[in-house]
Design a protein around this motif. Structure first.
Motif, PDB file in Angstrom:
ATOM      1  N   THR A 356      -2.219 -48.873  -0.452  1.00 27.69           N
ATOM      2  CA  THR A 356      -3.443 -49.408   0.160  1.00 27.69           C
ATOM      3  C   THR A 356      -4.450 -49.728  -0.930  1.00 27.69           C
ATOM      4  O   THR A 356      -4.663 -48.930  -1.851  1.00 27.69           O
ATOM      5  N   HIS A 357      -5.072 -50.909  -0.834  1.00 30.05           N
ATOM      6  CA  HIS A 357      -6.083 -51.324  -1.806  1.00 30.05           C
ATOM      7  C   HIS A 357      -7.365 -51.677  -1.060  1.00 30.05           C
ATOM      8  O   HIS A 357      -7.331 -52.164   0.074  1.00 30.05           O
ATOM      9  N   GLN A 358      -8.495 -51.418  -1.702  1.00 34.01           N
ATOM     10  CA  GLN A 358      -9.802 -51.657  -1.108  1.00 34.01           C
ATOM     11  C   GLN A 358     -10.375 -52.986  -1.588  1.00 34.01           C
ATOM     12  O   GLN A 358     -10.408 -53.263  -2.789  1.00 34.01           O
ATOM     13  N   VAL A 359     -10.841 -53.809  -0.642  1.00 34.19           N
ATOM     14  CA  VAL A 359     -11.507 -55.063  -0.971  1.00 34.19           C
ATOM     15  C   VAL A 359     -12.749 -55.160  -0.094  1.00 34.19           C
ATOM     16  O   VAL A 359     -12.650 -55.332   1.120  1.00 34.19           O
ATOM     17  N   TRP A 360     -13.924 -54.972  -0.713  1.00 33.61           N
ATOM     18  CA  TRP A 360     -15.192 -55.065   0.011  1.00 33.61           C
ATOM     19  C   TRP A 360     -15.222 -54.134   1.228  1.00 33.61           C
ATOM     20  O   TRP A 360     -15.650 -54.511   2.323  1.00 33.61           O
ATOM     21  N   GLY A 361     -14.722 -52.951   1.041  1.00 37.05           N
ATOM     22  CA  GLY A 361     -14.741 -51.956   2.110  1.00 37.05           C
ATOM     23  C   GLY A 361     -13.615 -52.097   3.117  1.00 37.05           C
ATOM     24  O   GLY A 361     -13.546 -51.309   4.067  1.00 37.05           O
ATOM     25  N   ARG A 362     -12.754 -53.098   2.946  1.00 36.82           N
ATOM     26  CA  ARG A 362     -11.609 -53.276   3.848  1.00 36.82           C
ATOM     27  C   ARG A 362     -10.340 -52.835   3.148  1.00 36.82           C
ATOM     28  O   ARG A 362     -10.236 -52.875   1.916  1.00 36.82           O
ATOM     29  N   ASN A 363      -9.378 -52.412   3.946  1.00 37.29           N
ATOM     30  CA  ASN A 363      -8.085 -52.013   3.402  1.00 37.29           C
ATOM     31  C   ASN A 363      -7.126 -53.207   3.379  1.00 37.29           C
ATOM     32  O   ASN A 363      -7.013 -53.938   4.360  1.00 37.29           O
ATOM     33  N   VAL A 364      -6.439 -53.379   2.256  1.00 35.99           N
ATOM     34  CA  VAL A 364      -5.361 -54.355   2.137  1.00 35.99           C
ATOM     35  C   VAL A 364      -4.068 -53.559   1.993  1.00 35.99           C
ATOM     36  O   VAL A 364      -3.863 -52.859   0.999  1.00 35.99           O
ATOM     37  N   GLU A 365      -3.213 -53.662   3.008  1.00 33.40           N
ATOM     38  CA  GLU A 365      -2.000 -52.846   3.044  1.00 33.40           C
ATOM     39  C   GLU A 365      -0.833 -53.564   2.359  1.00 33.40           C
ATOM     40  O   GLU A 365      -0.610 -54.756   2.571  1.00 33.40           O
ATOM     41  N   VAL A 366      -0.119 -52.794   1.533  1.00 32.63           N
ATOM     42  CA  VAL A 366       1.112 -53.281   0.902  1.00 32.63           C
ATOM     43  C   VAL A 366       2.265 -52.466   1.489  1.00 32.63           C
ATOM     44  O   VAL A 366       2.368 -51.268   1.219  1.00 32.63           O
ATOM     45  N   PRO A 367       3.116 -53.055   2.299  1.00 36.32           N
ATOM     46  CA  PRO A 367       4.169 -52.280   2.974  1.00 36.32           C
ATOM     47  C   PRO A 367       5.140 -51.599   2.024  1.00 36.32           C
ATOM     48  O   PRO A 367       5.612 -50.499   2.285  1.00 36.32           O
ATOM     49  N   LYS A 368       5.448 -52.250   0.897  1.00 37.62           N
ATOM     50  CA  LYS A 368       6.427 -51.681  -0.032  1.00 37.62           C
ATOM     51  C   LYS A 368       6.043 -52.079  -1.447  1.00 37.62           C
ATOM     52  O   LYS A 368       5.874 -53.259  -1.758  1.00 37.62           O
ATOM     53  N   ALA A 369       5.887 -51.073  -2.302  1.00 42.24           N
ATOM     54  CA  ALA A 369       5.529 -51.313  -3.699  1.00 42.24           C
ATOM     55  C   ALA A 369       6.370 -50.417  -4.599  1.00 42.24           C
ATOM     56  O   ALA A 369       6.773 -49.321  -4.214  1.00 42.24           O
ATOM     57  N   SER A 370       6.636 -50.908  -5.790  1.00 42.34           N
ATOM     58  CA  SER A 370       7.354 -50.132  -6.803  1.00 42.34           C
ATOM     59  C   SER A 370       6.961 -50.678  -8.157  1.00 42.34           C
ATOM     60  O   SER A 370       7.139 -51.869  -8.426  1.00 42.34           O
ATOM     61  N   GLY A 371       6.392 -49.810  -9.011  1.00 40.55           N
ATOM     62  CA  GLY A 371       5.918 -50.285 -10.295  1.00 40.55           C
ATOM     63  C   GLY A 371       4.863 -51.358 -10.115  1.00 40.55           C
ATOM     64  O   GLY A 371       3.876 -51.175  -9.402  1.00 40.55           O
ATOM     65  N   ARG A 372       5.124 -52.523 -10.720  1.00 34.42           N
ATOM     66  CA  ARG A 372       4.180 -53.633 -10.623  1.00 34.42           C
ATOM     67  C   ARG A 372       4.691 -54.728  -9.676  1.00 34.42           C
ATOM     68  O   ARG A 372       4.296 -55.888  -9.797  1.00 34.42           O
ATOM     69  N   ALA A 373       5.546 -54.349  -8.741  1.00 33.71           N
ATOM     70  CA  ALA A 373       6.091 -55.311  -7.778  1.00 33.71           C
ATOM     71  C   ALA A 373       5.693 -54.915  -6.365  1.00 33.71           C
ATOM     72  O   ALA A 373       5.685 -53.726  -6.015  1.00 33.71           O
ATOM     73  N   ALA A 374       5.350 -55.907  -5.546  1.00 35.31           N
ATOM     74  CA  ALA A 374       4.973 -55.684  -4.148  1.00 35.31           C
ATOM     75  C   ALA A 374       5.831 -56.565  -3.258  1.00 35.31           C
ATOM     76  O   ALA A 374       6.132 -57.713  -3.598  1.00 35.31           O
ATOM     77  N   LEU A 394      -4.771 -58.178  -5.176  1.00 39.46           N
ATOM     78  CA  LEU A 394      -3.334 -57.936  -5.348  1.00 39.46           C
ATOM     79  C   LEU A 394      -2.873 -58.381  -6.726  1.00 39.46           C
ATOM     80  O   LEU A 394      -2.025 -57.722  -7.355  1.00 39.46           O
ATOM     81  N   MET A 395      -3.418 -59.492  -7.247  1.00 39.97           N
ATOM     82  CA  MET A 395      -3.031 -59.974  -8.574  1.00 39.97           C
ATOM     83  C   MET A 395      -3.426 -58.980  -9.655  1.00 39.97           C
ATOM     84  O   MET A 395      -2.762 -58.869 -10.685  1.00 39.97           O
ATOM     85  N   ARG A 396      -4.518 -58.248  -9.447  1.00 39.64           N
ATOM     86  CA  ARG A 396      -4.933 -57.249 -10.438  1.00 39.64           C
ATOM     87  C   ARG A 396      -4.011 -56.033 -10.442  1.00 39.64           C
ATOM     88  O   ARG A 396      -3.891 -55.343 -11.450  1.00 39.64           O
ATOM     89  N   SER A 397      -3.342 -55.801  -9.318  1.00 42.96           N
ATOM     90  CA  SER A 397      -2.522 -54.595  -9.191  1.00 42.96           C
ATOM     91  C   SER A 397      -1.039 -54.833  -9.415  1.00 42.96           C
ATOM     92  O   SER A 397      -0.298 -53.900  -9.717  1.00 42.96           O
TER      93      SER A 397
END
Length: 553
Positions: A356-374, A394-397
């Motif tokens: 989960t990543h925060q953007v302006w107080g909102r959550n951006v969900e990533v269903p599956k992540a590993s290392g630097r891949a989403a 997402l590009m920053r992460s």
């Protein structure tokens, strides 16, 4: 029968078997375990390929049981599976018999073959509709006076390929990459519902085709489409056609290959071929190569192109053998996405998990992540109310994105298309990797086939789009658009689907960028591939990309 020693019984049985025909290869493979088969081979059984006589069956069973008196109780377990289920089982069997070494890259190829095997098991080829001679006669050439009033040239007749036709394979690699062995495994384990199949060297196949064409011309003259007639004959003989060593060195082959292969596919024939070259390298510097380019496009769009040469990164993990884009959404699409996610992620140190990543107080969900891949499905990424700010976060992460189940987006899904284009721009600007599984070819992502046809025809009437050559189809023109931003704009300007030039340019640029991000240079850059410098190349690219991202993001 009175009791007697194993040696005496075995001698008697083997002497009887000498007079009978030995095991055929299919009986050796299906009826016996590996150890039994090896022992039978050492005993002189099964070296020829003649069919077995029914009366020999019991004798051979008795012989094998005497050869393995201590293993009789396990025979029913080892022989419980009567036939090999597919190429992956055949690969495992060869590894177990020490005929092959376990190799992760070869196993991934075997999985590709297995995917096609599974699709063929559910596929029923349509009945071949043989064209009549009258329907294949070419129209009379126009007179000079008639041509003055008809500026539209005669285009090539569209060939309809069944939508349920399984996508075939084009496997290429250097000498020693295992092409013959892999083709053996695939051909010998084709599912039982495939009742007509052919495996042939491509050179011999083309000789046969030219002989048939010659006979047709002798009988019916030259003013007919003999290729379509011959293709129907070939389709009646085989629903799966396997070529060894696909190549094109003759201009006579180059001129007919596109229409021949497309006609075979229109009759439901599945093509599988090996070659020493990537499709783009076929017929290099050949006479009238421009007329052969549509055949290359057909191979790349209708067959799954697989690189048999193993390339690994600094972690010794082999790169997936196929490109980063896959269509249609068949069984192979699932393994395609999972292979790339494993390669681009870091499964050992960071197993797949939700994030989960925060953007302006909102959550951006990533269903599956590993290392630097989403990894997302299209609906998880685009179907929700996401925008440019979410994509930039997402590009920053992450450095790599796998997006599955991408649909074709017509005017009814224009909002989805705009969001997806914004995401593509963000991936491109951050120099990240993009893997897609799509329902349609890339050039049909934002316009349906009917919309493309309408825009092309309108553009030709206005003179802004060139007329298709006789050897070209709509997909050939659209593939050129992928690499030519100016041509792309010319076509889209003739479509009423876009609200203005700015929107047309955004759609055109997205197609061009997708083409660039699918190139080998883009995909392998910064991954630390051994042939590009290994870990030092990866570290150097990370430094460059880090400084660039600070300025751009």
């Amino acid at each position: 029968m009175k009791p007697h020693s194993s040696f005496t019984a075995l001698s008697q049985i083997l002497s009887e078997i000498v007079l009978l025909k030995p095991f055929p290869p299919n009986i050796q493979k299906r009826g016996l375990c590996l150890s039994c088969r090896a022992q039978a081979t050492r005993s002189g059984l099964g070296r020829q390929q003649n069919p077995i006589k029914p009366e020999a069956s019991e004798l051979r069973k008795r012989a094998l049981h005497h050869l393995h008196p201590r293993q009789r109780r396990y025979a029913s377990v080892r022989h419980a599976k009567p036939i090999v289920q597919g190429p992956l089982d055949a690969y495992d069997e060869r590894v177990h018999a020490h005929e092959l070494r376990e190799d992760e890259h070869q196993r991934s190829i075997a999985q590709v073959l297995q995917d096609l095997h599974d699709m063929l098991a559910d596929y029923q080829a349509p009945a071949v509709v043989h064209p009549s001679i009258e329907s294949l006669l070419r129209p009379q050439r126009r007179s000079l006076l008639s041509s003055l009033f008809h500026t539209k040239p005669l285009g090539r007749k569209a060939t309809q390929i069944p939508p349920n036709l399984p996508k075939g394979l084009y496997m290429y690699g250097d000498v020693g990459s295992g092409k013959t062995m892999l083709m053996d495994m695939f051909y010998e384990t084709l599912p039982q519902n495939v009742t007509s199949k052919t495996r042939i060297h491509f050179h011999n196949f083309m000789q046969d085709v030219h002989k048939r064409l010659h006979m047709m011309k002798l009988e019916h003259g030259t003013d007919m489409d003999a290729v379509s007639y011959v293709a129907a004959e070939l389709a009646e003989e085989s629903s799966v056609l396997c070529f060894d060593e696909f190549q094109c060195t003759d201009v006579a082959d180059a001129m007919i290959l596109r229409s021949l292969l497309e006609a075979l596919m229109s009759h439901g024939v599945v093509l599988v071929t090996t070659s020493n070259r990537h499709p783009d390298e076929l017929y290099i510097n050949g006479i009238q190569r421009g007329s052969f380019v549509p055949c290359i496009n057909l191979l790349k769009s209708r067959l799954r192109v697989i690189n048999l040469d193993s390339t690994t990164d600094y972690r010794k993990i082999p790169r997936p053998p196929s490109g980063v884009y896959h269509h249609p959404l068949d069984k192979a699409a699932v393994s395609h996405a999972s292979k790339w996610f494993r390669f681009l992620g870091d499964m050992d140190r960071d197993p797949p998990h939700a994030a989960t990543h925060q953007v302006w107080g909102r959550n951006v969900e990533v269903p599956k992540a590993s290392g630097r891949a989403a990894m997302f499905t299209f609906y998880e990424l685009i179907g929700r109310a996401t925008g440019a700010a979410d994509y930039l976060e997402l590009m920053r992460s992450y450095d790599a994105f796998i997006v599955t189940d991408v649909p074709g987006m017509t005017h009814r899904q224009r909002d989805w298309a705009r969001r997806f284009i914004t995401f593509i721009d963000a991936v491109y600007e951050s120099r990240a990797k993009l893997v897609l599984t799509t329902a349609v070819p890339l050039y049909e992502l934002f316009m349906s086939t009917s919309e493309i046809n309408e825009a092309l025809e309108d553009g030709r009437q206005k003179g802004s789009v060139k007329h298709a050559e006789e050897h070209e189809g709509v997909d050939d023109v659209m593939r050129q658009m992928m690499d030519d931003l100016g041509m792309n704009m010319s076509v889209l300007k003739n479509s009423s689907l876009f609200s203005g030039d700015e929107e047309r340019f955004a759609f055109s640029r997205a197609l061009s960028r997708l083409s660039e991000m699918g190139s080998q240079e883009w995909v392998e850059r910064g991954l630390g591939m051994e042939h590009r410098g290994g870990v030092h190349e990866k570290v150097g690219w990370q430094k460059v990309r880090s400084r660039w991202r600070e300025d751009s993001l």
